[in-house]
Design a protein around this motif. Structure first.
Motif, PDB file in Angstrom:
ATOM      1  N   TYR A   9     -17.199 -28.992 -57.399  1.00  0.00           N
ATOM      2  CA  TYR A   9     -18.427 -28.864 -58.173  1.00  0.00           C
ATOM      3  C   TYR A   9     -18.590 -27.431 -58.649  1.00  0.00           C
ATOM      4  CZ  TYR A   9     -20.141 -27.397 -53.605  1.00  0.00           C
ATOM      5  OH  TYR A   9     -20.293 -26.740 -52.408  1.00  0.00           O
ATOM      6  N   PHE A  10     -19.580 -27.219 -59.496  1.00  0.00           N
ATOM      7  CA  PHE A  10     -19.753 -25.933 -60.155  1.00  0.00           C
ATOM      8  C   PHE A  10     -21.153 -25.373 -59.917  1.00  0.00           C
ATOM      9  CE2 PHE A  10     -16.810 -28.611 -62.573  1.00  0.00           C
ATOM     10  CZ  PHE A  10     -15.671 -27.825 -62.550  1.00  0.00           C
ATOM     11  N   PRO A  11     -21.318 -24.608 -58.848  1.00  0.00           N
ATOM     12  CA  PRO A  11     -22.643 -24.046 -58.568  1.00  0.00           C
ATOM     13  C   PRO A  11     -22.997 -23.003 -59.629  1.00  0.00           C
ATOM     14  CG  PRO A  11     -21.146 -23.845 -56.672  1.00  0.00           C
ATOM     15  CD  PRO A  11     -20.327 -24.199 -57.863  1.00  0.00           C
ATOM     16  N   ALA A  12     -24.197 -23.105 -60.156  1.00  0.00           N
ATOM     17  CA  ALA A  12     -24.601 -22.211 -61.245  1.00  0.00           C
ATOM     18  C   ALA A  12     -25.919 -21.521 -60.920  1.00  0.00           C
ATOM     19  CB  ALA A  12     -24.714 -23.003 -62.535  1.00  0.00           C
ATOM     20  N   GLU A  13     -26.492 -20.891 -61.921  1.00  0.00           N
ATOM     21  CA  GLU A  13     -27.726 -20.132 -61.757  1.00  0.00           C
ATOM     22  C   GLU A  13     -28.785 -20.925 -60.972  1.00  0.00           C
ATOM     23  OE1 GLU A  13     -26.282 -19.921 -64.934  1.00  0.00           O
ATOM     24  OE2 GLU A  13     -26.073 -17.754 -65.239  1.00  0.00           O
ATOM     25  N   ASN A  14     -29.469 -20.242 -60.066  1.00  0.00           N
ATOM     26  CA  ASN A  14     -30.560 -20.811 -59.278  1.00  0.00           C
ATOM     27  C   ASN A  14     -30.129 -21.916 -58.318  1.00  0.00           C
ATOM     28  OD1 ASN A  14     -32.548 -19.102 -60.475  1.00  0.00           O
ATOM     29  ND2 ASN A  14     -32.406 -20.381 -62.299  1.00  0.00           N
ATOM     30  N   GLU A  15     -28.880 -21.835 -57.880  1.00  0.00           N
ATOM     31  CA  GLU A  15     -28.406 -22.769 -56.853  1.00  0.00           C
ATOM     32  C   GLU A  15     -27.734 -22.004 -55.723  1.00  0.00           C
ATOM     33  OE1 GLU A  15     -27.173 -26.246 -60.060  1.00  0.00           O
ATOM     34  OE2 GLU A  15     -25.802 -25.719 -58.432  1.00  0.00           O
ATOM     35  N   TRP A  16     -27.785 -22.587 -54.538  1.00  0.00           N
ATOM     36  CA  TRP A  16     -27.060 -22.042 -53.402  1.00  0.00           C
ATOM     37  C   TRP A  16     -25.626 -22.532 -53.450  1.00  0.00           C
ATOM     38  CZ3 TRP A  16     -28.763 -18.305 -50.319  1.00  0.00           C
ATOM     39  CH2 TRP A  16     -30.145 -18.100 -50.204  1.00  0.00           C
ATOM     40  N   SER A  17     -24.737 -21.715 -52.973  1.00  0.00           N
ATOM     41  CA  SER A  17     -23.336 -22.091 -52.947  1.00  0.00           C
ATOM     42  C   SER A  17     -22.702 -21.670 -51.629  1.00  0.00           C
ATOM     43  CB  SER A  17     -22.629 -21.389 -54.100  1.00  0.00           C
ATOM     44  OG  SER A  17     -21.238 -21.571 -53.992  1.00  0.00           O
ATOM     45  N   ASN A  18     -22.044 -22.654 -50.989  1.00  0.00           N
ATOM     46  CA  ASN A  18     -21.263 -22.351 -49.788  1.00  0.00           C
ATOM     47  C   ASN A  18     -20.281 -23.511 -49.572  1.00  0.00           C
ATOM     48  OD1 ASN A  18     -22.654 -24.523 -48.558  1.00  0.00           O
ATOM     49  ND2 ASN A  18     -24.280 -23.145 -47.885  1.00  0.00           N
ATOM     50  N   SER A  19     -19.516 -23.447 -48.505  1.00  0.00           N
ATOM     51  CA  SER A  19     -18.652 -24.566 -48.157  1.00  0.00           C
ATOM     52  C   SER A  19     -19.435 -25.391 -47.135  1.00  0.00           C
ATOM     53  CB  SER A  19     -17.346 -24.045 -47.556  1.00  0.00           C
ATOM     54  OG  SER A  19     -16.536 -25.121 -47.149  1.00  0.00           O
ATOM     55  N   PRO A  20     -20.120 -26.456 -47.592  1.00  0.00           N
ATOM     56  CA  PRO A  20     -21.195 -27.069 -46.808  1.00  0.00           C
ATOM     57  C   PRO A  20     -20.823 -27.399 -45.357  1.00  0.00           C
ATOM     58  CG  PRO A  20     -21.001 -28.138 -48.944  1.00  0.00           C
ATOM     59  CD  PRO A  20     -19.863 -27.195 -48.830  1.00  0.00           C
ATOM     60  N   LYS A  21     -19.760 -28.139 -45.202  1.00  0.00           N
ATOM     61  CA  LYS A  21     -19.400 -28.587 -43.857  1.00  0.00           C
ATOM     62  C   LYS A  21     -19.029 -27.394 -42.978  1.00  0.00           C
ATOM     63  CE  LYS A  21     -16.671 -32.308 -41.803  1.00  0.00           C
ATOM     64  NZ  LYS A  21     -15.559 -33.245 -42.083  1.00  0.00           N
ATOM     65  N   SER A  22     -18.271 -26.471 -43.542  1.00  0.00           N
ATOM     66  CA  SER A  22     -17.869 -25.292 -42.785  1.00  0.00           C
ATOM     67  C   SER A  22     -19.094 -24.470 -42.376  1.00  0.00           C
ATOM     68  CB  SER A  22     -16.912 -24.438 -43.615  1.00  0.00           C
ATOM     69  OG  SER A  22     -16.599 -23.240 -42.952  1.00  0.00           O
ATOM     70  N   PHE A  23     -20.016 -24.315 -43.298  1.00  0.00           N
ATOM     71  CA  PHE A  23     -21.224 -23.526 -43.057  1.00  0.00           C
ATOM     72  C   PHE A  23     -22.075 -24.148 -41.957  1.00  0.00           C
ATOM     73  CE2 PHE A  23     -25.549 -22.064 -44.166  1.00  0.00           C
ATOM     74  CZ  PHE A  23     -25.326 -20.703 -44.301  1.00  0.00           C
ATOM     75  N   ILE A  24     -22.167 -25.466 -41.972  1.00  0.00           N
ATOM     76  CA  ILE A  24     -23.016 -26.164 -41.004  1.00  0.00           C
ATOM     77  C   ILE A  24     -22.348 -26.288 -39.634  1.00  0.00           C
ATOM     78  CG2 ILE A  24     -24.068 -28.398 -40.453  1.00  0.00           C
ATOM     79  CD1 ILE A  24     -24.528 -28.744 -43.502  1.00  0.00           C
ATOM     80  N   THR A  25     -21.064 -26.685 -39.642  1.00  0.00           N
ATOM     81  CA  THR A  25     -20.410 -26.958 -38.357  1.00  0.00           C
ATOM     82  C   THR A  25     -19.715 -25.734 -37.765  1.00  0.00           C
ATOM     83  OG1 THR A  25     -18.305 -27.583 -39.370  1.00  0.00           O
ATOM     84  CG2 THR A  25     -19.941 -29.330 -39.097  1.00  0.00           C
ATOM     85  N   ARG A  26     -19.612 -24.677 -38.551  1.00  0.00           N
ATOM     86  CA  ARG A  26     -18.913 -23.464 -38.119  1.00  0.00           C
ATOM     87  C   ARG A  26     -17.442 -23.716 -37.777  1.00  0.00           C
ATOM     88  NH1 ARG A  26     -23.238 -19.267 -35.700  1.00  0.00           N
ATOM     89  NH2 ARG A  26     -25.115 -20.253 -36.507  1.00  0.00           N
ATOM     90  N   GLN A  27     -16.864 -24.619 -38.548  1.00  0.00           N
ATOM     91  CA  GLN A  27     -15.428 -24.880 -38.465  1.00  0.00           C
ATOM     92  C   GLN A  27     -14.839 -24.660 -39.862  1.00  0.00           C
ATOM     93  OE1 GLN A  27     -14.314 -28.108 -36.009  1.00  0.00           O
ATOM     94  NE2 GLN A  27     -15.540 -26.877 -34.612  1.00  0.00           N
ATOM     95  N   LYS A  28     -13.530 -24.555 -39.916  1.00  0.00           N
ATOM     96  CA  LYS A  28     -12.908 -24.442 -41.231  1.00  0.00           C
ATOM     97  C   LYS A  28     -13.011 -25.750 -41.995  1.00  0.00           C
ATOM     98  CE  LYS A  28      -9.342 -21.189 -39.813  1.00  0.00           C
ATOM     99  NZ  LYS A  28      -7.896 -21.071 -39.574  1.00  0.00           N
ATOM    100  N   ASP A  29     -13.050 -25.660 -43.300  1.00  0.00           N
ATOM    101  CA  ASP A  29     -12.993 -26.862 -44.140  1.00  0.00           C
ATOM    102  C   ASP A  29     -12.045 -26.575 -45.301  1.00  0.00           C
ATOM    103  OD1 ASP A  29     -13.469 -29.427 -44.996  1.00  0.00           O
ATOM    104  OD2 ASP A  29     -15.488 -29.063 -45.728  1.00  0.00           O
ATOM    105  N   ILE A  30     -11.885 -27.535 -46.216  1.00  0.00           N
ATOM    106  CA  ILE A  30     -10.852 -27.417 -47.239  1.00  0.00           C
ATOM    107  C   ILE A  30     -11.246 -26.605 -48.477  1.00  0.00           C
ATOM    108  CG2 ILE A  30      -9.723 -29.567 -46.606  1.00  0.00           C
ATOM    109  CD1 ILE A  30     -11.248 -30.938 -48.876  1.00  0.00           C
ATOM    110  N   TYR A  31     -12.520 -26.250 -48.616  1.00  0.00           N
ATOM    111  CA  TYR A  31     -12.968 -25.701 -49.891  1.00  0.00           C
ATOM    112  C   TYR A  31     -12.818 -24.192 -50.067  1.00  0.00           C
ATOM    113  CZ  TYR A  31     -14.781 -30.336 -50.451  1.00  0.00           C
ATOM    114  OH  TYR A  31     -14.870 -31.698 -50.543  1.00  0.00           O
ATOM    115  N   PHE A  32     -12.287 -23.812 -51.216  1.00  0.00           N
ATOM    116  CA  PHE A  32     -12.322 -22.445 -51.698  1.00  0.00           C
ATOM    117  C   PHE A  32     -13.484 -22.355 -52.683  1.00  0.00           C
ATOM    118  CE2 PHE A  32      -7.982 -23.307 -50.570  1.00  0.00           C
ATOM    119  CZ  PHE A  32      -7.463 -22.114 -50.093  1.00  0.00           C
ATOM    120  N   ILE A  33     -14.033 -21.152 -52.810  1.00  0.00           N
ATOM    121  CA  ILE A  33     -15.039 -20.931 -53.858  1.00  0.00           C
ATOM    122  C   ILE A  33     -14.632 -19.691 -54.635  1.00  0.00           C
ATOM    123  CG2 ILE A  33     -17.465 -20.444 -54.368  1.00  0.00           C
ATOM    124  CD1 ILE A  33     -18.178 -21.833 -51.728  1.00  0.00           C
ATOM    125  N   GLU A  34     -14.622 -19.792 -55.948  1.00  0.00           N
ATOM    126  CA  GLU A  34     -14.307 -18.618 -56.763  1.00  0.00           C
ATOM    127  C   GLU A  34     -15.351 -18.460 -57.859  1.00  0.00           C
ATOM    128  OE1 GLU A  34     -10.722 -18.855 -59.113  1.00  0.00           O
ATOM    129  OE2 GLU A  34     -11.561 -20.447 -60.350  1.00  0.00           O
TER     130      GLU A  34
END
Lengths: 191, 191
Positions: free
Chosen positions: A73-98
């Motif tokens: 997905y494409f997080p844009a202006e006025n949105e939060w962006s993170n790797s949801p599962k990783s952020f919540i569970t504090r484990q690694k997940d598959i997503y990169f963000i650039e």
DNA sequence: TAAAACATTTGACCCAGATCAAAAAATCAC
DNA sequence: GTGATTTTTTGATCTGGGTCAAATGTTTTA
């Protein structure tokens, strides 16, 4: 309280009202972070401990499948962006963000967010309500993926990403929609 | 406090700890409701004002497209079931919910839920955390819908609906996966 | 500003899975 | 239990969109 933070406060105030106390707690914990076009915001090889509220710019969350980058997905202006599962569970997940554009963001760490949840119940409410919004988008997307032709998928994408769609390169859009780049190119040309 | 409620309390306690006070508030507001196989639990022509926690049985949420029923998901034991957008926004939405087995549920109305949110901040937290779980499922499903063959979609379905999948008629599974009934029948026969 | 790197378009071919049709099997209602 | 309805299976045919290959266009970098 900087000029800059008003966009973020306005975002919160779509869901809850902010007390001065909460405002200042947010101010204390949120920092500024800028990214250049092409810069990696989050690496899938690490645990995601930060969430970025995009004030200006555009991100892309993607993962690697068979050596190819698949846009999620494409997080844009006025949105939060993170790797949801990783952020919540504090484990690694598959997503990169650039960052696909030069971007300016506000950054909040998990620890600080947990602190805010523990001390400001309104933040729990904010979180519940804003998740509801995203929830709806995900359900719509699932429907759009199941019973539609490639052209209809693209049209749904344009509706969803309204004024942002022209800022995203064709190849990224194709993998987001789950169709071949060539097919998307042909669809575009016949409009 | 009935024997029956323990399943529901155990569900809450996966996310938060329940004070005696909250337990009794829940007890006061939650009622029992049973449905016969084939019975309509929620009608898309009405606003969804109730949420059902399934203690025993199996539901199906679906909508109508081109005169055909498209299954959206299958709420089962120990899950809440409602028409999400309708329940949250208090507007009509497209989803019908029916019981595909004789079912026993606990019923909570929006008004009562709002009351609980207002008086027990833990409930906000419960809601935030449990939504996180569902969130993950939706994202996985989106991925599974995009880059997989019909057979892989079916295999993903079996993994997701683990011990429930054999209780769901083939036709409903096909529309859930977005593939033709005939295709699913052929996939099944060659296993 | 050239050349290297990357993104998009165009063409040819092919197959997974859709659609249409009808038989067989399972379930329901009386 | 038997006919009626519904669900699942099997067969034949067709097509949207995938894959591979190569040309064209656009950015980036030095």
């Amino acid at each position: 309280m900087t000029e800059i933070n008003t966009a973020l406060f306005r975002h919160f105030e779509k869901y809850i009202s902010l007390s001065d106390e909460l405002k200042s707690a947010l101010n204390d914990r949120i920092s500024f972070a800028a990214f250049k076009k092409g810069e990696l915001v989050h690496d899938a090889n690490k645990i995601c401990t930060k969430s970025y509220f995009i004030q200006k710019g555009l991100f892309r969350a993607y993962f690697i499948k068979d050596g190819k980058e698949i846009s999620e997905y494409f997080p844009a202006e006025n949105e939060w962006s993170n790797s949801p599962k990783s952020f919540i569970t504090r484990q690694k997940d598959i997503y990169f963000i650039e960052a696909i554009e030069d971007s300016e963001t506000f950054c909040l760490s998990v620890e600080d967010l947990v602190f805010l949840f523990d001390h400001y119940p309104e933040m729990e409410r904010y979180s519940r309500l804003s998740m509801g919004t995203v929830f709806g988008h995900l359900m719509e997307r699932i429907t759009s993926l199941r019973f539609t032709t490639a052209k209809e998928k693209y049209e749904h994408f344009i509706r969803t990403y309204n004024d942002i769609h022209h800022r995203i390169p064709l190849g990224m859009v194709a993998s987001y929609l789950g169709i071949a780049q060539e097919t998307l190119s042909r669809i575009r040309s016949e409009r």
